[in-house]
Scaffold this motif. Structure first.
Motif, PDB file in Angstrom:
ATOM      1  N   ALA A 297       0.830  -1.203   0.000  1.00 16.15           N
ATOM      2  CA  ALA A 297       0.000   0.000   0.000  1.00 16.15           C
ATOM      3  C   ALA A 297       0.866   1.255   0.000  1.00 16.15           C
ATOM      4  N   LEU A 298       1.934   1.235   0.776  1.00 14.86           N
ATOM      5  CA  LEU A 298       2.828   2.396   0.836  1.00 14.86           C
ATOM      6  C   LEU A 298       3.562   2.592  -0.488  1.00 14.86           C
ATOM      7  N   LEU A 299       3.987   1.500  -1.112  1.00 12.91           N
ATOM      8  CA  LEU A 299       4.645   1.593  -2.424  1.00 12.91           C
ATOM      9  C   LEU A 299       3.695   2.152  -3.480  1.00 12.91           C
ATOM     10  N   ASP A 300       2.454   1.689  -3.445  1.00 13.17           N
ATOM     11  CA  ASP A 300       1.459   2.215  -4.393  1.00 13.17           C
ATOM     12  C   ASP A 300       1.257   3.710  -4.186  1.00 13.17           C
ATOM     13  N   ALA A 301       1.147   4.129  -2.916  1.00 12.93           N
ATOM     14  CA  ALA A 301       0.950   5.547  -2.619  1.00 12.93           C
ATOM     15  C   ALA A 301       2.162   6.372  -3.051  1.00 12.93           C
TER      16      ALA A 301
ATOM     17  N   VAL B 218      13.124   3.646  -0.109  1.00 13.55           N
ATOM     18  CA  VAL B 218      14.435   3.459  -0.729  1.00 13.55           C
ATOM     19  C   VAL B 218      14.992   2.059  -0.518  1.00 13.55           C
ATOM     20  N   VAL B 219      14.479   1.335   0.500  1.00 14.46           N
ATOM     21  CA  VAL B 219      14.961  -0.025   0.740  1.00 14.46           C
ATOM     22  C   VAL B 219      13.925  -0.779   1.574  1.00 14.46           C
TER      23      VAL B 219
ATOM     24  N   ALA C  22       8.949  -5.304  -3.285  1.00 13.41           N
ATOM     25  CA  ALA C  22      10.125  -4.470  -3.516  1.00 13.41           C
ATOM     26  C   ALA C  22      10.707  -4.744  -4.900  1.00 13.41           C
ATOM     27  N   GLU C  23      10.798  -6.027  -5.251  1.00 13.75           N
ATOM     28  CA  GLU C  23      11.339  -6.390  -6.560  1.00 13.75           C
ATOM     29  C   GLU C  23      10.485  -5.813  -7.685  1.00 13.75           C
TER      30      GLU C  23
ATOM     31  N   PRO D 174      15.571  -1.758  -3.845  1.00 13.36           N
ATOM     32  CA  PRO D 174      16.561  -2.674  -3.275  1.00 13.36           C
ATOM     33  C   PRO D 174      16.031  -3.308  -1.982  1.00 13.36           C
ATOM     34  N   SER D 175      16.493  -4.495  -1.688  1.00  9.85           N
ATOM     35  CA  SER D 175      16.056  -5.169  -0.464  1.00  9.85           C
ATOM     36  C   SER D 175      17.215  -5.927   0.155  1.00  9.85           C
TER      37      SER D 175
END
Length: 199
Positions: A17-21, A32-33, A46-47, A52-53
């Motif tokens: 959800a945070l990545l989509d936002a 950033v990671v 993340a991928e 990066p992870s």
């Protein structure tokens, strides 16, 4: 632009959800990671987003403190402005909390200080309450005892199971997390002031 590191243990639904936002051009923060304490399914998010992870498996270390030092070393590489615990099912060692707090936040599926700990949803059902909730807090040295940044009530419905109740809490948790990160990034929420305010 606020830089964010996210730590997970499982499927990473809050992370997603945070990545989509954060993919929106006007969102003032970027992940950033992503780190995990095991080979977590959520690392796939993340991928997918090209983030990066890293993985620091808890079971590879003799003590929580040793694990925490390696986790901290990985975070130092990225120097994030904010660290978000997103379903990380490990208590962080004191040394790590002291290094990052108050720029260290966590979500919890209960209306704190009600039902802290790993089984907040189950505990709410066992207590027979008619409502529980979701919270976003600053992490401190206790178990879900840090300053509360945001929270919202969620009703407990007749016939709710741990699964059905948790599934209704999760969208609230995600929304609160995204809005909290946005407020921090926009300077509308001062974590240092919140953490030092008398409770």
């Amino acid at each position: 632009m606020l830089t964010v590191a996210v730590l997970i243990s499982g499927t990473g639904s809050n992370l997603r959800a945070l990545l989509d936002a954060a993919a929106a051009a006007d969102f003032p923060a970027r992940v950033v990671v992503v780190g995990a304490d095991r080979d977590a399914d959520g690392l796939a998010h993340a991928e997918e987003f090209g983030i990066p992870s890293f993985t620091v498996p808890f079971t590879h270390y003799a003590t929580r403190e040793e694990w925490g030092r390696e986790l901290g070393a990985q975070l130092e590489v990225w120097q994030p402005d904010l660290v978000v615990l997103s379903g990380l099912m490990r208590l962080l060692p004191t040394e790590l909390v002291e290094r990052w707090a108050p720029q260290l936040i966590n979500t919890h599926p209960a209306y704190l200080p009600e039902f802290p700990g790993a089984h907040g949803v189950r505990d709410a059902l066992a207590a027979g309450v008619t409502e529980t909730g979701a919270s976003v807090i600053v992490v401190d040295g206790g178990v879900d005892t840090g300053p509360i940044l945001a929270q919202e009530r969620v009703p407990v419905l007749p016939g709710d199971t741990e699964h059905t109740l948790h599934e209704r809490i999760k969208p609230v948790e995600r929304r609160l997390l995204i809005e909290t990160v946005r407020q921090i990034a926009a300077g509308e929420l001062d974590l240092a002031a919140t953490a030092s305010a008398p409770s």
